[in-house]
Every structure is written in structure tokens, then in C-alpha cells.
Scaffold this motif. Structure first.
Motif, mmCIF file in Angstrom:
data_model
loop_
_atom_site.group_PDB
_atom_site.id
_atom_site.type_symbol
_atom_site.label_atom_id
_atom_site.label_comp_id
_atom_site.label_asym_id
_atom_site.label_seq_id
_atom_site.Cartn_x
_atom_site.Cartn_y
_atom_site.Cartn_z
ATOM 1 N N VAL A 1 25.152 -57.483 31.629
ATOM 2 C CA VAL A 1 26.359 -56.689 31.150
ATOM 3 C C VAL A 1 27.024 -56.181 32.398
ATOM 4 O O VAL A 1 28.307 -55.984 32.392
ATOM 5 N N ALA A 2 26.300 -55.578 33.231
ATOM 6 C CA ALA A 2 26.996 -54.910 34.546
ATOM 7 C C ALA A 2 27.501 -55.780 35.061
ATOM 8 O O ALA A 2 28.845 -55.182 35.594
ATOM 9 N N ARG A 3 27.326 -57.156 35.499
ATOM 10 C CA ARG A 3 27.928 -57.993 36.375
ATOM 11 C C ARG A 3 29.349 -58.267 35.381
ATOM 12 O O ARG A 3 30.297 -58.398 36.066
ATOM 13 N N GLY A 4 29.117 -58.793 34.200
ATOM 14 C CA GLY A 4 30.491 -58.893 33.420
ATOM 15 C C GLY A 4 31.431 -57.707 33.537
ATOM 16 O O GLY A 4 32.506 -58.186 33.688
ATOM 17 N N LEU A 5 30.933 -56.643 33.227
ATOM 18 C CA LEU A 5 31.868 -55.440 33.546
ATOM 19 C C LEU A 5 32.566 -55.233 34.633
ATOM 20 O O LEU A 5 33.679 -54.730 34.777
ATOM 21 N N TRP A 6 31.556 -55.338 35.844
ATOM 22 C CA TRP A 6 32.154 -54.904 36.992
ATOM 23 C C TRP A 6 33.263 -56.006 37.421
ATOM 24 O O TRP A 6 34.191 -55.691 38.343
ATOM 25 N N ARG A 7 33.033 -57.353 37.089
ATOM 26 C CA ARG A 7 34.162 -58.289 37.552
ATOM 27 C C ARG A 7 35.432 -57.975 36.621
ATOM 28 O O ARG A 7 36.467 -58.050 37.274
ATOM 29 N N HIS B 1 37.046 -59.236 34.434
ATOM 30 C CA HIS B 1 38.160 -60.165 34.022
ATOM 31 C C HIS B 1 37.284 -61.410 33.398
ATOM 32 O O HIS B 1 36.001 -61.662 33.788
ATOM 33 N N GLY B 2 37.869 -62.353 32.785
ATOM 34 C CA GLY B 2 37.297 -63.487 32.359
ATOM 35 C C GLY B 2 36.385 -63.258 31.130
ATOM 36 O O GLY B 2 36.095 -62.205 30.573
ATOM 37 N N GLY B 3 35.790 -64.554 30.479
ATOM 38 C CA GLY B 3 35.215 -64.398 29.258
ATOM 39 C C GLY B 3 33.964 -63.584 29.417
ATOM 40 O O GLY B 3 33.522 -62.985 28.379
ATOM 41 N N ALA B 4 33.452 -63.568 30.673
ATOM 42 C CA ALA B 4 31.632 -62.798 30.928
ATOM 43 C C ALA B 4 32.257 -61.396 30.603
ATOM 44 O O ALA B 4 31.446 -60.598 29.869
ATOM 45 N N ALA C 1 25.200 -63.246 22.165
ATOM 46 C CA ALA C 1 25.828 -62.747 23.594
ATOM 47 C C ALA C 1 24.799 -62.265 24.664
ATOM 48 O O ALA C 1 25.211 -62.497 25.852
ATOM 49 N N LEU C 2 23.630 -61.707 24.174
ATOM 50 C CA LEU C 2 22.649 -61.460 25.151
ATOM 51 C C LEU C 2 22.248 -62.463 25.782
ATOM 52 O O LEU C 2 21.672 -62.552 27.323
ATOM 53 N N ALA C 3 21.998 -63.527 25.197
ATOM 54 C CA ALA C 3 21.537 -64.721 25.830
ATOM 55 C C ALA C 3 22.414 -65.536 27.063
ATOM 56 O O ALA C 3 22.028 -65.965 28.125
ATOM 57 N N VAL C 4 23.713 -65.275 26.527
ATOM 58 C CA VAL C 4 24.713 -65.882 27.462
ATOM 59 C C VAL C 4 24.837 -64.921 28.690
ATOM 60 O O VAL C 4 24.792 -65.199 30.013
ATOM 61 N N LEU C 5 24.877 -63.423 28.502
ATOM 62 C CA LEU C 5 24.688 -62.508 29.672
ATOM 63 C C LEU C 5 23.316 -62.560 30.328
ATOM 64 O O LEU C 5 23.365 -62.494 31.719
ATOM 65 N N ALA C 6 22.147 -63.086 29.813
ATOM 66 C CA ALA C 6 20.779 -63.298 30.356
ATOM 67 C C ALA C 6 20.895 -64.008 31.550
ATOM 68 O O ALA C 6 20.242 -64.300 32.525
ATOM 69 N N VAL C 7 21.676 -65.293 31.256
ATOM 70 C CA VAL C 7 21.906 -66.686 32.439
ATOM 71 C C VAL C 7 23.110 -66.294 33.215
ATOM 72 O O VAL C 7 22.940 -66.889 34.225
ATOM 73 N N LEU C 8 23.849 -65.261 33.160
ATOM 74 C CA LEU C 8 24.987 -64.825 33.936
ATOM 75 C C LEU C 8 24.706 -64.793 35.449
ATOM 76 O O LEU C 8 24.950 -65.370 36.245
#
Length: 583
Positions: free
Chosen positions: A317-323, A325-328, A360-367
Motif C-alpha cells: 500500500v505504501a509503495r503503491g501510494l508513494w509512486r 501513478h499506475g494501476g498499483a 487487492a491485498l494479495a496483489v499488493l503483498a507481491v508488489l
């Protein structure tokens, strides 16, 4: 073919394991109508639809109609099968009264199908989000994400229940996946697919309505990201997506639009219920009310995923928000918004309310792991990854897999209420009555006239023993109505199925108590005090739990979620008392 199996073999194996976990024990508590409370309501309203009136008349409760129709379809298929195998008409209302598992199992299979279908959905969802890191790493990460959902304890458990949670999770996740395709690939058509999925999700359960915000957010972002010459078209696409949402909702829940005021009032009642807390609404006492933010973050989600995967999800979650942009980013924003905005304020602590988060958490766990592998240039063909990767994944999945398999093993055992019913069937005569107490967790009983009328209406092969609580009412009128009487018959039966009759005239009184620990106490599990002339003659216990044993007490589902200790079967503690008082 060989290349296809090499590429998708892990996914097929995950689906097989996930399906086995979800179907094993699906026939739990075959004689109990409320083995998982709310199942009986979906079955009851699905039976009403056999009358030819396609309006379930449930809008005032704040429930949309979509899942009633899905349950009705399952029961229609079951009816055709029964008529084929028995050679004649079958009264489904009577069948549910005398033999509830004949209807609860096909209804549960609907949830099971959606639960299993969520596994490949998670795979393709994750692969699209991770694709920017390379096709092979994305494929590897997607398989791990699907495996995380496959062994998720709560997702496995709720796939056994004839309620709407797994279906709404499937469609919410399908729509969220399509939104990432809009952001990552600019697929405008995917905006319409997402809108349709969210509309169907909302028609199944009101939780889906929160996805309107995500749809509007992505549509707005698509508008501003479009070239100035394309913004009019992007604006039109966003408005059209909202129209598609409305059409999809109206097609799956058409009668809600006929009673909008009643439906909105029902939704408001749920909002009040969630904000006032469980003890106010009689679900639980003995535990201090806490916020959903704390309970779900420290109990529900770690129980479902295990702490390592939950912490990886938080990092994702932190990584996706920090970026930013994008689907993440879309997935991370949804996870944070749902956790903080939907789960956080609630003090009615149903663990299943976390369900929409898990794909969604499963996707974020492997991000983060996939990004790290890509940053260090490690490919899936690297010997280090081929050796260490499966080992690390196995360690991360071992605990949730263990708990899911342990829960399935318990479901295969006789429920304590099944044991009590069998004992009562052996020790009571047709003239004797039984008072069954404790509401939602009680042993089911029926009016003696209903038992007789339904026994006459069903083939012998479909009949099961039933226990009478008294002699009241004329049930043959509903039976003579044919399919139009199935719903009313079941509704009346459910109203009278527990806490009916008199301790004075009953030959036996049956009381049930939840198997909880450490001072917890459930309101529905408090039977009334009996006189000294009632003597205990039988006791059916699930086994001893410990303070570490975790029960989902709000759901009234009488089986441990984690750490069952010495609990060897599902169900509450059931005590049978014989009436030794003088007439």
C-alpha cells in the motif's frame, strides 16, 4: 500444449487446491437451519420467487435483490434434479423444513463457485498490475497472489456459506482490475466493464456501492490525463460509465427502483447499526467495543492472511501510494480508503466485512518483492529464485493453509446440534414435545402439524427426523398452494423454529451455550433458568478451547476460526434436560 501447461500449470494447481479447501465440509450441520445465520433468509426469499412474483420484497431491509436471484437459480436446478430422480413433484418448502441440507448445500455452492472464480481473477488482476516489471516476473507474482487468496482463511470459510460475500468480492475485484487497465493501458472500454461489474456488485450487496467512488476517481483521472482534443470524449466515457453502472444495477435489482425510499431507509438503518456498535444491537456483551480500524487491523486481517503477508500488504500500500501513478496506485488507494473509510468507523465487528480487501491485498503483498527482484535484475530463470522462491512462498502460506485445512476438518464432523437432534429423535415419541432455546444457535424444532403435513408431502427418500415443539397452526393450506406456498411456509417455520413451546408441557428442554473463553458472552446464547425438577440427561460439547482460540462471535457461526485447541467438532455446547416435574 506442453508450453501452456508449463506456463499455467501453477495456476491450475492453485485453483484445484483452492476449490478443494472451499468445497470440503460444505455440507456442515445438515440438520441446522441457522448453522450460519442469514443463510436461511436467502433461501427463504429465493423460495418466494417460485410463486411467480419476482419481487423479493426485501428493499426495506437495505438488501438489494441480486443474490436472491442467484440463490433461486441454484434451487431451481436442485428442483429439476429432484424431480428427475424421484419421478414426481417435490415441495421445496417442506424439504427445507425436514431436510435443510438439501437446499442449503446447493445454495452454498453458489458462494463456493464465486470463491473459486476469484482465484484466476486475482491471477490476471495481479499480472496486469505487475506487467511493467517484465512478463515473467509478473506471471510469477500473479501466481503467488492467487495462492494467497486460495489459502486465505476467511475467504475459504465464507466460500462455504450461502450468503453474498464471495459474490460481491468477485465483482468488486473484477471492476477494480478493469480500472487498473484504464490507468495503465488507457483502455477506455475497460471503464465500462468496471462500471458493469460495480453495478452487479451493488445489486448483490450494498457494500458494492462504495465502488462508485473508485469509478468516479478513475474516470476523472482519465479525463485530466487525456489530451485536450480527447477530453470531450473522455468526459462522455465517464458519464456513460455511470449510466452503465445504473443499468447493471437496475437489471440485477429491478424492484429496488420501485421502492427507492424504503431501500434508502434500509441503508440508513445499516449505517446507524454500524456506528452504534455491536453491544447496542445485541450481538455481543462482555467485550469492550473497539473501532473497526483497530479490530480488523489487529485481528481479522492477520487471522485471514497471517502477519507476514499482512505486513507485506501494508508495504505494498505504501509503495503503491508513494509512486502515485499506475494501476498499483489505484489498488493501494482502494485498500486504504476501504480500510479507513468503510471498516474503520464501524464497531459492529463482522470479520467478513474485510472480504473485499483480500484480492487487492494479495496483489499488493507481491508488489514490493516483485519490484525488488526487478531492481536487482533477478529473473525467474535465476537459480537462486527457483530454489528460494518456492521455499519463501511456502513458508508465507503455511500458516493460513494450516488454519483453512483445520477448519475444513472440523466442518466434516457432526455439529453438536446434529448430535442432539439424533438423540432426541431416538428418545422422544410422536406425542412428546421439546422446547429448544437460545435463538440463532439453537437446535431446530417444528410444529407437529407442520412435520406431519410435510412428511405426507415428500417422498420417503427425502424425509429426515424432526422434533416437535407443539401443536399449533394449519400448514396444509400452504402445501396445497404449490410453489406459491413454499416461501410463506418456510417463513412461518423459521419464525417458530426455536424458543417455541412451554417448559411445563415439554418432555425435554434443550439449551445451547456458545463455546467461548476468557469471559466473553453472546447474548443469543443465554437460555432461561429451569426449575430444580429438570434433570440433565444428555450433553453434546464441541471440546475445550483456550484463551488463544479465536471465534467470530458476531457472526454466530459456532466454530473456531483459529487455534481450536481441543475443539473437535463445530457447534455450541448443547444440554438436554428431561422434565421431571409433576404434571
Amino acid at each position: 500444449m506442453r508450453a501452456h501447461l508449463k506456463r499455467y500449470g501453477p495456476l491450475y494447481a492453485i485453483i484445484v487446491v483452492g476449490a478443494a479447501l472451499r468445497v470440503t465440509g460444505i455440507g456442515f450441520a445438515p440438520s441446522v437451519h441457522r448453522a450460519r445465520p442469514d443463510e436461511e433468509l436467502f433461501i427463504q426469499q429465493a423460495l418466494f420467487l417460485f410463486s411467480g412474483d419476482w419481487n423479493p420484497h426485501w428493499a426495506a431491509n437495505g438488501w438489494p435483490e441480486g443474490y436472491f436471484f442467484l440463490t433461486h437459480l441454484a434451487l431451481q436446478l436442485k428442483l429439476w434434479w429432484l424431480e428427475l430422480t424421484t419421478g414426481g413433484p417435490v415441495n421445496l418448502g417442506c424439504l427445507y423444513v425436514l431436510n435443510p441440507s438439501e437446499l442449503s448445500v446447493p445454495a452454498r455452492l453458489v458462494a463456493c463457485v464465486f470463491g473459486v472464480a476469484t482465484l484466476p481473477l486475482t491471477f490476471f488482476f495481479a499480472r496486469d498490475v505487475l506487467r511493467r516489471h517484465g512478463e515473467r516476473l509478473a506471471h510469477f507474482g500473479a501466481a503467488v497472489a492467487a495462492a494467497i487468496v486460495a489459502v486465505n482463511v476467511l475467504h475459504v470459510r465464507d466460500s462455504h456459506f450461502a450468503v453474498s460475500d464471495t459474490a460481491v468480492v468477485f465483482f468488486m475485484s473484477l471492476g477494480l482490475w478493469q480500472l487498473t487497465r484504464v490507468v495503465d493501458r488507457g483502455h477506455r472500454r475497460a471503464l465500462f466493464y468496471a462500471a458493469a461489474a460495480f453495478g452487479i456488485a451493488s445489486s448483490i450487496k450494498y457494500t458494492g456501492l462504495v465502488m462508485l467512488g473508485m469509478l468516479a476517481l478513475v474516470a476523472l483521472g482519465h479525463f485530466f490525463q487525456s489530451a485536450p482534443s480527447q477530453r470531450r470524449r473522455a468526459l462522455g466515457a465517464g458519464l456513460a460509465a455511470l449510466l452503465v453502472f445504473g443499468i447493471a444495477f437496475a437489471m440485477a435489482s429491478p424492484h429496488v427502483l420501485e421502492e427507492p425510499d424504503a431501500f434508502l431507509e434500509g441503508l440508513r438503518s445499516h449505517q446507524v447499526r454500524y456506528s452504534e456498535g455491536g453491544s447496542t444491537w445485541g450481538y455481543e456483551t462482555g467485550r469492550e467495543a473497539v473501532s473497526g480500524l483497530r479490530f480488523h487491523g489487529l485481528v481479522s486481517i492477520p487471522a485471514a492472511l497471517g502477519w507476514p503477508l499482512w505486513l507485506l500488504s501494508i508495504a505494498g500500500v505504501a509503495r503503491g501510494l508513494w509512486r502515485a501513478h499506475g494501476g498499483a496506485f489505484v489498488v493501494a488507494f482502494f485498500a486504504l480508503a476501504f480500510y479507513g473509510g468503510v471498516l474503520g468507523p464501524s464497531t459492529v465487528l463482522f470479520m467478513r466485512y474485510t472480504q473485499p480487501l483480500y484480492p487487492a491485498l494479495a496483489v499488493l503483498a507481491v508488489l514490493v518483492p516483485v519490484e525488488a527482484l526487478a531492481a536487482y535484475g533477478i529473473e525467474t530463470s535465476d537459480l537462486r529464485l527457483r530454489i528460494a522462491g518456492p521455499l519463501v512462498v511456502a513458508l508465507a502460506l503455511a500458516l493460513p493453509l494450516y488454519h483453512s485445512a483445520r477448519a475444513d476438518a472440523l466442518m466434516l464432523q457432526d455439529d453438536t446440534r446434529d448430535q442432539a437432534l439424533a438423540w432426541l429423535a431416538e428418545h422422544t415419541t410422536a406425542e412428546q414435545t421439546v422446547l429448544s432455546q437460545s435463538s440463532f444457535i439453537a437446535v431446530s424444532t417444528a410444529d407437529s402439524q407442520a412435520i406431519q403435513a410435510c412428511t405426507d408431502a415428500l417422498p420417503a427418500s427425502l424425509q429426515r427426523p424432526a422434533i416437535a415443539h407443539g401443536h399449533d397452526g394449519d400448514w396444509r393450506g400452504w402445501i396445497e398452494m404449490g410453489p406459491g406456498g413454499w416461501g410463506p411456509l418456510v417463513r412461518e417455520f423459521l419464525v417458530r423454529s426455536t424458543d417455541r413451546g412451554s417448559a411445563t408441557s415439554a418432555a425435554y428442554v434443550v439449551q445451547t451455550q456458545p463455546q467461548l473463553t476468557c469471559g466473553e458472552e453472546v447474548v443469543f446464547g443465554r437460555p432461561t433458568a429451569l426449575r430444580d425438577c429438570f434433570h440433565e440427561v444428555a450433553r453434546f460439547a464441541p471440546g475445550d478451547s483456550s484463551c488463544a482460540t479465536l471465534y467470530d462471535t458476531f457472526d454466530m457461526y459456532m466454530q473456531p476460526l483459529l487455534w481450536p485447541h481441543e475443539v473437535s467438532r463445530p457447534g455450541p455446547l448443547v444440554i438436554v434436560y428431561e422434565n421431571g416435574c409433576n404434571p
